[in-house]
Design a protein around this motif. Structure first.
Motif, PDB file in Angstrom:
ATOM      1  N   SER A 107       0.820  -1.213   0.000  1.00 32.49           N
ATOM      2  CA  SER A 107       0.000   0.000   0.000  1.00 32.49           C
ATOM      3  C   SER A 107       0.853   1.261   0.000  1.00 32.49           C
ATOM      4  O   SER A 107       0.463   2.291  -0.569  1.00 32.49           O
ATOM      5  CB  SER A 107      -0.941   0.011   1.209  1.00 32.49           C
ATOM      6  N   ALA A 129      -9.718   5.760 -10.703  1.00 33.27           N
ATOM      7  CA  ALA A 129     -10.699   4.780 -10.242  1.00 33.27           C
ATOM      8  C   ALA A 129     -10.062   3.401 -10.102  1.00 33.27           C
ATOM      9  O   ALA A 129     -10.333   2.675  -9.134  1.00 33.27           O
ATOM     10  CB  ALA A 129     -11.874   4.724 -11.215  1.00 33.27           C
ATOM     11  N   VAL A 130      -9.213   3.026 -11.068  1.00 31.89           N
ATOM     12  CA  VAL A 130      -8.504   1.747 -10.975  1.00 31.89           C
ATOM     13  C   VAL A 130      -7.584   1.751  -9.755  1.00 31.89           C
ATOM     14  O   VAL A 130      -7.513   0.766  -9.008  1.00 31.89           O
ATOM     15  CB  VAL A 130      -7.696   1.474 -12.263  1.00 31.89           C
ATOM     16  N   ALA A 141      -7.894   3.495  -6.993  1.00 36.80           N
ATOM     17  CA  ALA A 141      -8.697   3.404  -5.773  1.00 36.80           C
ATOM     18  C   ALA A 141      -9.200   1.986  -5.553  1.00 36.80           C
ATOM     19  O   ALA A 141      -9.277   1.505  -4.418  1.00 36.80           O
ATOM     20  CB  ALA A 141      -9.874   4.376  -5.851  1.00 36.80           C
ATOM     21  N   ALA A 142      -9.513   1.302  -6.662  1.00 34.95           N
ATOM     22  CA  ALA A 142     -10.023  -0.061  -6.547  1.00 34.95           C
ATOM     23  C   ALA A 142      -8.963  -1.025  -6.015  1.00 34.95           C
ATOM     24  O   ALA A 142      -9.305  -2.023  -5.375  1.00 34.95           O
ATOM     25  CB  ALA A 142     -10.531  -0.545  -7.909  1.00 34.95           C
ATOM     26  N   ILE A 143      -7.690  -0.740  -6.262  1.00 36.16           N
ATOM     27  CA  ILE A 143      -6.641  -1.653  -5.797  1.00 36.16           C
ATOM     28  C   ILE A 143      -5.959  -1.149  -4.514  1.00 36.16           C
ATOM     29  O   ILE A 143      -4.953  -1.717  -4.100  1.00 36.16           O
ATOM     30  CB  ILE A 143      -5.586  -1.891  -6.890  1.00 36.16           C
ATOM     31  N   GLY A 144      -6.491  -0.077  -3.924  1.00 36.78           N
ATOM     32  CA  GLY A 144      -6.008   0.292  -2.601  1.00 36.78           C
ATOM     33  C   GLY A 144      -5.463   1.684  -2.411  1.00 36.78           C
ATOM     34  O   GLY A 144      -5.045   2.038  -1.303  1.00 36.78           O
ATOM     35  N   ARG A 164      -5.372   5.442  -1.429  1.00 37.20           N
ATOM     36  CA  ARG A 164      -6.174   6.315  -0.594  1.00 37.20           C
ATOM     37  C   ARG A 164      -5.448   7.646  -0.410  1.00 37.20           C
ATOM     38  O   ARG A 164      -4.223   7.690  -0.321  1.00 37.20           O
ATOM     39  CB  ARG A 164      -6.439   5.689   0.776  1.00 37.20           C
TER      40      ARG A 164
END
Length: 262
Positions: free
Chosen positions: A62, A131-132, A134-137, A139
């Motif tokens: 992350s 968006a991609v 955010a979808a994989i983590g 923040r």
């Protein structure tokens, strides 16, 4: 009708034309968008744990996602503007510009339509990549509303600067293939910037190459805005680069377009 009103009307018409082309032939935009998305997925899921440990984030990928996304956002803009160079070259070589010049339309509306349309496409592409991410983590919890607005302004300004350069590259190209090749530095430069690793992790002889180019200060500024960290002098450098490239690209493109008219 005043000259300003004529310019706005005709530029709006050309903008609609370019957006219709993008909607009817989305393959070029999608192909260029796939490059940063695939790099995002590759570096996060294949190299993420190792790279995160290398930048001091431990074994959790992350930390590397947070580091990587701002650079890939600006790389997305570079990829999108390659399509602009190709589109401008197609217009110049397929005869439509000669037809436009026989019509009572504002002289600069053609390239203005390309620029505004490309900036809009760049913003949409950035939203999709975001968006991609955010979808994989990814923040951005530490960024304030003002920092988000500044980040958006930087994206638009950087897209405008690169688009004007891409328009000039399209105007000097004899065909669409050459335009795509001429615009490749817009993808290559992010690869040798601070997109993937910090500057101080690079070999000493290579660090000036990575540091003194337009992408690195813009990436570091965007990274600071999204992650709530310090920006330092990168904010001013990014602004200077954006304004300089915009002016250079505008003057260059206008000169080339007017030269071809003679």
């Amino acid at each position: 009708m005043s000259n300003l009103s004529l310019a706005v009307r005709d530029s709006s018409t050309m903008l609609r034309r370019n957006l219709l082309h993008a909607r009817r032939y989305p393959s070029l935009t999608l192909n260029l968008l796939l490059t940063p998305v695939m790099l995002l997925l590759l570096f996060v899921y294949v190299f993420g744990d190792t790279m995160s440990a290398g930048i001091g984030g431990g074994a959790d990928r992350s930390a590397y996602i947070a580091y990587l996304v701002p650079g890939l956002v600006l790389m997305t803009i570079g990829s999108t503007t390659i399509g602009t160079a190709v589109s401008v070259s197609n217009d110049m070589t397929e005869g439509i510009i000669a037809r436009f010049r026989t019509m009572p339309i504002h002289r600069g509306s053609v390239i203005t339509g390309h620029v505004v349309g490309s900036v809009l496409q760049s913003v949409i592409s950035v939203v999709l990549v975001g968006a991609v991410a955010a979808a994989i983590g990814f923040r951005s919890t530490d960024a304030t509303l003002l920092e988000w607005l500044a980040a958006f302004a930087l994206v638009v300004l950087f897209a405008t600067a690169l688009t004007w350069i891409a328009v000039g590259m399209g105007l000097i190209s004899p065909n669409a293939e050459a335009a795509g090749n001429n615009a490749l530095p817009l993808i290559f430069l992010p690869l040798i910037s601070s997109t993937f690793v910090p500057i101080n992790a690079m070999p000493g002889w290579f660090q000036p190459i990575a540091e003194y180019q337009p992408f690195t200060p813009a990436i570091e500024t965007l990274r600071g805005l999204l992650l709530g960290t310090g920006i330092g002098h990168n904010g001013w450098l990014a602004l200077v680069w954006c304004l300089a490239l915009t002016v250079l690209g505008y003057v260059w493109s206008k000169s080339l377009f007017n030269r071809d008219e003679k």
